[in-house]
Each structure stands twice: as C-alpha cells, then as structure tokens.
Design a protein around this motif. Sequence first.
Motif, PDB file in Angstrom:
ATOM      1  N   ARG A   1      -1.184 -10.522   1.952  1.00 28.38           N
ATOM      2  CA  ARG A   1      -2.485 -10.675   2.781  1.00 28.38           C
ATOM      3  C   ARG A   1      -2.316  -9.511   3.957  1.00 28.38           C
ATOM      4  O   ARG A   1      -3.494  -9.157   4.554  1.00 28.38           O
ATOM      5  CB  ARG A   1      -2.636 -12.019   3.462  1.00 28.38           C
ATOM      6  N   VAL A   2      -1.128  -9.114   4.571  1.00 30.66           N
ATOM      7  CA  VAL A   2      -1.093  -8.357   5.559  1.00 30.66           C
ATOM      8  C   VAL A   2      -0.854  -6.862   5.223  1.00 30.66           C
ATOM      9  O   VAL A   2      -0.792  -5.961   5.977  1.00 30.66           O
ATOM     10  CB  VAL A   2       0.377  -8.558   6.632  1.00 30.66           C
ATOM     11  N   VAL A   3      -0.995  -6.591   3.940  1.00 31.73           N
ATOM     12  CA  VAL A   3      -0.794  -5.124   3.439  1.00 31.73           C
ATOM     13  C   VAL A   3      -2.324  -4.479   3.388  1.00 31.73           C
ATOM     14  O   VAL A   3      -3.246  -5.246   3.111  1.00 31.73           O
ATOM     15  CB  VAL A   3      -0.622  -5.258   2.055  1.00 31.73           C
ATOM     16  N   GLY A   4      -2.248  -3.552   4.311  1.00 29.73           N
ATOM     17  CA  GLY A   4      -3.765  -2.624   4.248  1.00 29.73           C
ATOM     18  C   GLY A   4      -4.764  -3.721   4.707  1.00 29.73           C
ATOM     19  O   GLY A   4      -4.901  -4.531   5.541  1.00 29.73           O
ATOM     20  N   GLY A   5      -5.982  -3.425   4.082  1.00 26.77           N
ATOM     21  CA  GLY A   5      -7.272  -3.830   4.217  1.00 26.77           C
ATOM     22  C   GLY A   5      -7.544  -4.510   2.650  1.00 26.77           C
ATOM     23  O   GLY A   5      -6.709  -4.110   1.583  1.00 26.77           O
ATOM     24  N   VAL A   6      -8.651  -4.988   2.542  1.00 21.24           N
ATOM     25  CA  VAL A   6      -9.167  -5.688   1.171  1.00 21.24           C
ATOM     26  C   VAL A   6      -9.214  -4.497   0.145  1.00 21.24           C
ATOM     27  O   VAL A   6      -8.957  -4.879  -0.905  1.00 21.24           O
ATOM     28  CB  VAL A   6     -10.322  -6.343   1.294  1.00 21.24           C
ATOM     29  N   GLN A   7      -9.687  -3.510   0.694  1.00 19.48           N
ATOM     30  CA  GLN A   7      -9.841  -2.604  -0.550  1.00 19.48           C
ATOM     31  C   GLN A   7      -8.472  -2.200  -1.136  1.00 19.48           C
ATOM     32  O   GLN A   7      -8.221  -1.920  -2.271  1.00 19.48           O
ATOM     33  CB  GLN A   7     -10.410  -1.185   0.075  1.00 19.48           C
ATOM     34  N   VAL A   8      -7.525  -1.959  -0.263  1.00 19.18           N
ATOM     35  CA  VAL A   8      -6.273  -1.601  -0.771  1.00 19.18           C
ATOM     36  C   VAL A   8      -5.540  -2.516  -1.565  1.00 19.18           C
ATOM     37  O   VAL A   8      -5.035  -2.421  -2.608  1.00 19.18           O
ATOM     38  CB  VAL A   8      -5.218  -1.058   0.339  1.00 19.18           C
ATOM     39  N   ARG A   9      -5.953  -4.084  -0.991  1.00 15.49           N
ATOM     40  CA  ARG A   9      -5.191  -5.011  -1.637  1.00 15.49           C
ATOM     41  C   ARG A   9      -5.668  -5.392  -3.182  1.00 15.49           C
ATOM     42  O   ARG A   9      -5.150  -5.832  -4.056  1.00 15.49           O
ATOM     43  CB  ARG A   9      -5.345  -6.279  -0.884  1.00 15.49           C
ATOM     44  N   ASN A  10      -7.251  -4.885  -3.205  1.00 16.89           N
ATOM     45  CA  ASN A  10      -7.744  -5.105  -4.484  1.00 16.89           C
ATOM     46  C   ASN A  10      -7.181  -4.087  -5.538  1.00 16.89           C
ATOM     47  O   ASN A  10      -7.148  -4.417  -6.703  1.00 16.89           O
ATOM     48  CB  ASN A  10      -9.163  -4.836  -4.647  1.00 16.89           C
ATOM     49  N   LEU A  11      -6.678  -3.020  -5.066  1.00 22.47           N
ATOM     50  CA  LEU A  11      -6.014  -2.102  -6.129  1.00 22.47           C
ATOM     51  C   LEU A  11      -4.550  -2.029  -6.243  1.00 22.47           C
ATOM     52  O   LEU A  11      -3.788  -2.091  -7.068  1.00 22.47           O
ATOM     53  CB  LEU A  11      -6.570  -0.654  -5.748  1.00 22.47           C
ATOM     54  N   GLY A  12      -3.857  -2.148  -4.815  1.00 16.44           N
ATOM     55  CA  GLY A  12      -2.499  -1.780  -4.825  1.00 16.44           C
ATOM     56  C   GLY A  12      -1.637  -3.183  -5.462  1.00 16.44           C
ATOM     57  O   GLY A  12      -2.122  -4.237  -5.276  1.00 16.44           O
ATOM     58  N   THR A  13      -0.715  -2.680  -6.255  1.00 19.15           N
ATOM     59  CA  THR A  13       0.063  -3.860  -7.242  1.00 19.15           C
ATOM     60  C   THR A  13       1.390  -4.066  -6.455  1.00 19.15           C
ATOM     61  O   THR A  13       1.961  -3.246  -5.709  1.00 19.15           O
ATOM     62  CB  THR A  13       0.244  -3.195  -8.492  1.00 19.15           C
ATOM     63  N   VAL A  14       1.906  -5.167  -6.744  1.00 16.10           N
ATOM     64  CA  VAL A  14       3.352  -5.401  -6.644  1.00 16.10           C
ATOM     65  C   VAL A  14       4.253  -4.442  -6.989  1.00 16.10           C
ATOM     66  O   VAL A  14       5.310  -4.106  -6.359  1.00 16.10           O
ATOM     67  CB  VAL A  14       3.632  -7.079  -7.507  1.00 16.10           C
ATOM     68  N   GLY A  15       4.204  -4.074  -8.385  1.00 10.44           N
ATOM     69  CA  GLY A  15       5.147  -3.124  -8.941  1.00 10.44           C
ATOM     70  C   GLY A  15       5.044  -1.862  -8.131  1.00 10.44           C
ATOM     71  O   GLY A  15       5.939  -1.059  -7.893  1.00 10.44           O
TER      72      GLY A  15
END
Lengths: 285, 161
Positions: free
Chosen positions: A91-105
């Motif tokens: 939840r603390v990674v980036g903002g919502v836009q980044v979290r909707n695309l950015g992956t664990v891998g």
Amino acid sequence: MTYHRATSADEAVALLARHEGARVIAGGTDIMVALRRAGTPPPVFVDVREAADSTRIGMGATIEIGAAVTHRAIERHAGLARLPALAEAARVVGGVQVRNLGTVGGNLVNASPAADLNPVLMTLDADALVATAGGKRSVPLAGFITGRGATVLGPHEVLAAVRFAAPPPGTGVAFLKAGRRRAMEIAVVNVAARLTLSNGAISTARIAVGAVGPVILRASDVEEALVGAQPDGETFAGVAAELARRAKPRDDVRASAEYRRHLVGVMVARALTRAAERAREDDAD
Amino acid sequence: MQIEPLRLTINGETVDLLARPGQTLLSVLRDDLEMTGTKTNCLEAECGVCAVAMDGMVVNACLLLARQAEGHEITTIEGLAADPVGRALQASFVRCGAVQCGYCIPGMIVAARALLADNPDPGREEIREGLAGVLCRCTGYRKIVDAVRAAADDLAREGAR
C-alpha cells in the motif's frame, strides 16, 4: 512485430529466446522510466502483465503470488489478511496509479535496495520461482538479489512467481517505512520483522532492512541468536542496535547516512515489538 | 519507421489506428487522436496528470504502451461527462473552487471517479490516499478534497430520492 503478449511465463521464455534483445514488461513502471531516461530506441517487448499463471494468488500450505500480481491486488486480497505486513508494504508503494500496474515480480527483478515488498517477502523465507527453457527453478529470495538492480535472472529467464510456506500459528510480521511523505516516496529506510513465538519465547526470527546498502540487510546470526529469547524490549533494543551498527547507509538527496542509521535503531525495535504483538494475537486465534 | 495496427476502445468507441513501436497510450491519445484532455508532464508516473482509467482502474497513460491497452476499456476525462459520477465531480470541482490553473484537474477527476466507484463514501484521508498519485502545485489540495467529498454527498442525495 515489436510487441508480444505472453499468455504464460513459459511462453515468455520462448519469446525471449526467439527475439534477441527483447525485454520483459509487465506494469512498465520501472522499465518504461528507465528506457525513457536511457533514450534508446524501444526494444521488442514481451508483455507478461496478463500471463494467466502469473496473475494468480494461490492460498494453501504454500502461498504462491504470481509475478504479475499487482501491488493493488496484494493490498486488497482478503486471503492475505493474516499477514497484514504484505498489504501494508504494498500500500505504501507509489500512488494508486502505480499500484494498479506495478507488479510484485517487476519490483523484485528491479531489485532496488529500497523496494518495499521485498523485505517482507524475505522475512517469510520466500523463494523466487523462475521459468527457464528447461523448466522451472526455485531460488531463495535472499540469493536472488545480488546487488543494486542485479539479480540472478538469466537472459532468457522470466520470474514466474514468489512462493512461501504459510507461516505456523503464533507468527506476526510487521513492516515500517520511513519517508518524507506518505505516498509517492522511495523509502529512506524500511524494515520488515517476523517473529514466531512458542510458549511465549521466540522460535523463529527474521529481520530485513532496506535502503541501507546495495542489498537488503539481513543478519542470520542475529536471527539465530534470538531463538529461545524472550520477545521483550531489552532483547529488541539489542538487536536494533546491532543492525544499526551493520547498516551501510549512504548520504543522498532524501536523508543523511547518520539519520538513516538512527532510523534503523528505532524502526527495528518498533517492528519487532509490533511483530511480537501480532504473533501473540495470531496464537490466540 | 515501423508502424503497426492497433485497435483501442476509448470512451466506449472502437478506434483503429497505426502505432509506432514503443508508443505510449498518452502519445496515442494526445498526438494521434488529439484528445488533449489527458495532460502530459513528467512522463515518469510521478505527477499523475496523465491519469486515465483502464477497466475502471486509474493508471498513468505515460507509462502504458498503447499496445498494452488493447482489449481493455479506456476512459479519459473526455468520457466522464457521460457518467453521473463524472458529472457530479465536474460540477463539484467548479462549485468548490477546486480549479486554479486546471492542469491537474483531469487527472484528479479521473482518479476521484475511480475512488468513488470503489468507495462511494470516502473519508477525507481515504480521498487523499486515492488522489495521492496526482500532484497539484496551485491549490494545496484542500478544495480538491472538499470537491470529491461534495460529489459523494451529491450522489448520495440523488440516490436517496
């Protein structure tokens, strides 16, 4: 064609072999920035963002998080609620836009020492499941990252998933991140701590500290020495001081090395305290 | 230079066009389709002025390859007037004085639309978290948060009728 959408990690491996110099893309939140800054012509892209086996979270005795699972999906996955540190880190990674695309891998392969999910996954003794031309191989996360931005991933290999055994009852995991603001910020220091308690004493301890060196800081000797110890303030203060001593932070635009070292001492103790609280609650369930 | 056919669904319409290798969705929207409601700025997913919705999720168009958007529903600020939540936000942003230079507003409204779709009754902290990926240099954010909360209230009142 300069863009290929893989339907599985294995297909991505085959596509990489067929197109020399092709680059894997999932959410694009790291690679697209890097390519723009490098100013090089775009490579052939192998898109794994929708590769079926890589977008699933499998729950059970082994928890398997597909490499293309987004931070947002982790944040919202009800099954992972027993390990709130995972959602807290996602939840603390980036903002919502980044979290909707950015992956664990993608985050793992990008191997920033300040990555937020990676320390949590390390405290869970996670393995990286790598797809290769010859089948899948498993690499412990601690050995997967070899330096700042560097992993053991070979040129025609694709990360398929991250896996860890569901922790035993009496386990608590905590995650803390320090930064100048609460979103869109790379960690100044982050800490993940995991404790499993048995009859009130520590039976397993794992601590991972990010952003204080080229790789996430671990101290397996300190973790071993905690077995059998009491999960109290005095114990935690000693561990925190030792890890602060071992940290190799740098001065940079976000913070001084001295401040980072100070943060390690504070945050490791705090994370261990919270992990112990959660471990006691986990036992009581 | 190599170009490749691309089919996108934007604001409910199918659009066929030719894209350059590595072309981003933002570039397709602004340069090829002249849909300049979505703004361009940092091109590094730091500022959020390029925010669009993909299958209802807010994403930064500057980092998305146009080809990755194929097979998905893209909604831009131009499409939000077709939607009651979008209309409520457009009205409340104006009414609450949330617009100064205006450059961040399309991104803010797209992000707010996605937030309200997910959580129709957000508190101020939840609104801040939902909009954290869009930066504003003019307003100090307070009236933007007011406007999102006001839209939520307006929609609740309308729904109650």
